[in-house]
Design a protein around this motif. Structure first.
Motif, short mmCIF file in Angstrom:
data_model
loop_
_atom_site.label_atom_id
_atom_site.label_comp_id
_atom_site.label_asym_id
_atom_site.label_seq_id
_atom_site.Cartn_x
_atom_site.Cartn_y
_atom_site.Cartn_z
N UNK A 125 0.84 -1.20 0.00
CA UNK A 125 0.00 0.00 0.00
C UNK A 125 0.87 1.25 0.00
N UNK A 126 1.91 1.27 0.83
CA UNK A 126 2.78 2.44 0.91
C UNK A 126 3.57 2.63 -0.38
N UNK A 127 4.02 1.52 -0.95
CA UNK A 127 4.76 1.60 -2.21
C UNK A 127 3.87 2.13 -3.32
N UNK A 128 2.64 1.63 -3.38
CA UNK A 128 1.70 2.10 -4.40
C UNK A 128 1.38 3.58 -4.20
N UNK A 129 1.28 4.00 -2.94
CA UNK A 129 1.00 5.40 -2.65
C UNK A 129 2.16 6.29 -3.10
N UNK A 130 3.38 5.84 -2.88
CA UNK A 130 4.55 6.60 -3.33
C UNK A 130 4.55 6.76 -4.84
N UNK A 131 4.31 5.64 -5.55
CA UNK A 131 4.32 5.68 -7.01
C UNK A 131 3.18 6.56 -7.53
N UNK A 132 2.00 6.44 -6.92
CA UNK A 132 0.86 7.26 -7.34
C UNK A 132 1.11 8.74 -7.09
N UNK A 133 1.70 9.04 -5.92
CA UNK A 133 2.00 10.44 -5.61
C UNK A 133 3.02 11.01 -6.58
N UNK A 134 4.02 10.21 -6.93
CA UNK A 134 5.02 10.65 -7.89
C UNK A 134 4.39 10.91 -9.25
N UNK A 135 3.47 10.04 -9.66
CA UNK A 135 2.78 10.20 -10.95
C UNK A 135 1.92 11.45 -10.94
N UNK A 136 1.21 11.68 -9.84
CA UNK A 136 0.35 12.85 -9.76
C UNK A 136 1.17 14.15 -9.85
N UNK A 137 2.32 14.16 -9.18
CA UNK A 137 3.20 15.34 -9.25
C UNK A 137 3.68 15.54 -10.69
N UNK A 138 4.02 14.43 -11.35
CA UNK A 138 4.53 14.53 -12.72
C UNK A 138 3.49 15.12 -13.67
N UNK A 139 2.20 14.87 -13.40
CA UNK A 139 1.15 15.37 -14.29
C UNK A 139 0.64 16.76 -13.90
N UNK A 140 1.11 17.29 -12.80
CA UNK A 140 0.70 18.65 -12.42
C UNK A 140 1.85 19.65 -12.57
N UNK A 141 3.09 19.18 -12.49
CA UNK A 141 4.23 20.09 -12.60
C UNK A 141 4.55 20.56 -14.02
N UNK A 142 3.87 20.08 -15.07
CA UNK A 142 4.09 20.74 -16.38
C UNK A 142 3.86 22.24 -16.32
N UNK A 143 3.02 22.69 -15.39
CA UNK A 143 2.81 24.13 -15.25
C UNK A 143 4.08 24.83 -14.77
#
Length: 603
Positions: A125-143
């Motif tokens: 669960x923690x590993x999946x949360x880390x990967x998901x959080x990293x993905x979410x940051x990657x899709x918002x930081x294009x700004x």
């Protein structure tokens, strides 16, 4: 072509980057009028037909564009793909290889599967949360990337993204896999978090917003505008080649070589090579300066273009084509909000696309491996393969064939085609779901995972029409000073919003993912899976795809998008000078010199 009177004529308007041209042709001898779209200049033999104001007389970059507001001169090559875009695509290829090489192994590393003796010891669960959080940051930081491009220009912002964030991020992640560097101390979780949740996704986001835009800006915005669509198809194919090779290579190296540290050094080294390649093309790039006039991401850019022909009293003759550049009052404006509204049209397809690493994996996990080696983890190969095949087919056959017939697919119809293919993918998933239940209930058997292949292939083909078109329209249907922010908005609509929506959808539909044997969410085995109702979830996805089809086929939506696209070509900066250029064109050989000389019907 339209049959008109001998003295009548019609005007085709093509405006871009502060230029507004009217290409007028009439044939008094036969009473037939052609619209000459001079937007595919790629041969040296075409140069004599170009107005002097567009010619730089540079052997390598003979096409010229002058921003009369700033005085900047931009030189373009006849073959941008070979001259400069090639270097940019190499960087994108290696970046995608790097991203997916890490992305599909991180969870296994964090949980200790790939490195049992040295890992952070995360739960699943923690590993999946880390990967998901990293993905979410990657899709918002294009700004963030768009903000940097606004201040520094695209070229320097890309270098900042690569050298300041991306490469340091994956370097630190790779460093954490070497236990000898920690001198026997505890695993450096903080260092990993900085690399994985800040530097790496920030670098990814910067490059996502800028690389595709910088490549498109290598084409002359007026004389080569028709080539940008093909560029984005090839760009998206490049993404999938890198992803395919990365997914197939790094996990295998990590598992077969049994050394995750060495496996992670491969993408790190290749991305450094990509940086060197990008720097090698520096002198070939068409630079994009910072936006000094207006740096607000939500600002609108208005332009007023004057019809110089009217001021000069220019009248088209039967053998002359007038290309007028100048100023005329124009109150059209393009805002980032308008671009965002267009990008929202792809969200239904993107929701279906986001199911591949989630619901499709859940379904495929209870299916039988093919030939003993092909499991659900390898099914993404079919997506990449279909993207490459469909991309080659559309760019080399479909679009050219339609162009010959005078037909150009509208943006909304491309989105509708993508959603249609997505709907067929969900429909096929429902068929597979029925077969899974039927086979198990009949004799306890499992069907082959290869039955999922059509769904993956359909999604991949849909990407060419929907996702690659979204990249293109984010560039073409945005103000000249909002290109990077428009790209960031598009990426957010492709990855951020759909995943956010799916998180809520999963929660609402969670009862369908419970087995009826013990009431838990464990449906990883065929006996528990067949007691759940995953098929209901696929039905909801099918309805979402059909909603996307219906919205994009509405005439009012098509008209709205078309109006924004036209406004974007008009809102390209105030021009302080007015000029009229009249060039002679021999009637013979026009179609050979300019392959897009006839009227186009937008459908």
């Amino acid at each position: 072509m339209n049959s008109l009177g001998n003295n009548e004529h019609q005007t085709f308007q093509e405006a871009d980057y502060g230029l507004h041209d009217h290409l007028e042709v009439s044939d008094g001898d036969v009473g037939i009028h052609q619209q000459n779209v001079v937007n595919h200049i790629h041969l040296a033999s075409q140069l004599p037909l170009i107005p002097e104001e567009y010619r730089s007389h540079d052997d390598q970059r003979p096409l010229l564009l002058v921003d009369h507001e700033t005085g900047d001169r931009f030189l373009y090559a006849l073959q941008p793909m070979k001259h400069s875009v090639f270097f940019i695509l190499i960087v994108e290829l290696l970046e995608r290889f790097t991203f997916y090489g890490y992305y599909y192994t991180l969870t296994l590393f964090l949980t200790g599967v790939l490195s049992p003796d040295w890992n952070p010891g995360f739960t699943a669960v923690k590993a999946s949360s880390y990967v998901s959080a990293s993905t979410m940051v990657a899709y918002t930081t294009p700004f963030v990337g768009a903000f940097l491009a606004d201040r520094l220009g695209d070229y320097k912002a890309i270098l900042v993204g690569l050298m300041g964030f991306y490469i340091p991020g994956i370097f630190l992640m790779t460093l954490t896999t070497f236990p000898v560097l920690c001198y026997g101390r505890a695993f450096p979780t903080t260092l990993l978090a900085i690399a994985m949740l800040v530097l790496w996704p920030l670098g990814t986001g910067c490059l996502k917003a800028l690389i595709n835009v910088f490549g498109a800006k290598q084409f002359h915005p007026l004389l080569q505008s028709s080539m940008i669509e093909s560029y984005y198809v090839q760009f998206y194919m490049t993404i999938n080649v890198g992803a395919l090779v990365g997914v197939c290579t790094i996990p295998i190296l990590a598992q077969r070589v049994a050394n995750l540290s060495l496996a992670y050094c491969v993408p790190l080294g290749l991305l450094i090579i990509g940086l060197v390649v990008f720097l090698a093309g520096t002198n070939r790039y068409v630079p994009s300066p910072p936006n000094h006039k207006d740096t607000s991401p939500v600002a609108t850019t208005a332009i007023r273009t004057t019809t110089a022909a009217a001021a000069a009293g220019e009248t088209p003759s039967t053998t002359r084509t007038a290309l007028q550049l100048g100023q005329q009052p124009n109150n059209k404006t393009v805002s980032l909000l308008s671009t965002f509204r267009i990008c929202l049209l792809i969200v239904p397809f993107a929701i279906g696309y986001s199911q591949m690493p989630t619901t499709f994996i859940v379904q495929g996990a209870v299916m039988k491996s093919a030939f003993g080696i092909i499991s659900v983890a390898n099914m993404n190969v079919f997506v990449a393969g279909s993207v490459l095949f469909c991309g080659a087919w559309t760019s080399s056959y479909l679009y050219p064939t339609l162009a010959e017939k005078g037909v150009k697919l509208s943006t909304t119809h491309k989105f509708a085609i993508g959603s249609t293919l997505g709907a067929l993918a969900m429909l096929w998933a429902l068929v597979v779901e029925h077969w899974i239940h039927q086979a198990y209930l009949t004799d306890g058997s499992q069907i082959s995972v290869l039955w999922q292949a059509p769904s993956y292939i359909l999604i991949g083909c849909g990407e060419i029409f929907a996702t690659s078109s979204a990249y293109a329209v984010a560039f073409t249907a945005s103000g000249p000073r909002n290109k990077a922010f428009a790209s960031a908005t598009n990426i957010f609509c492709i990855g951020g919003l759909p995943n956010l929506f799916c998180i809520g959808l999963y929660q609402v539909c969670s009862p369908w993912f419970r087995n009826h044997l013990d009431g838990t969410t464990d449906i990883s085995h065929i006996d528990t899976y067949t007691t759940a109702h995953v098929g209901n979830y696929f039905s909801i996805l099918l309805l979402i795809m059909m909603l996307g089809i219906g919205i994009n086929l509405r005439p009012s939506v098509r008209i709205f998008v078309h109006s924004i696209e036209e406004d974007a070509t008009a809102a390209l900066g105030d021009q302080k000078t007015t000029s009229t250029v009249v060039l002679d064109m021999e009637r013979e050989g026009r179609e050979e010199m300019f392959p897009m000389l006839d009227n186009k019907t937008v459908v």
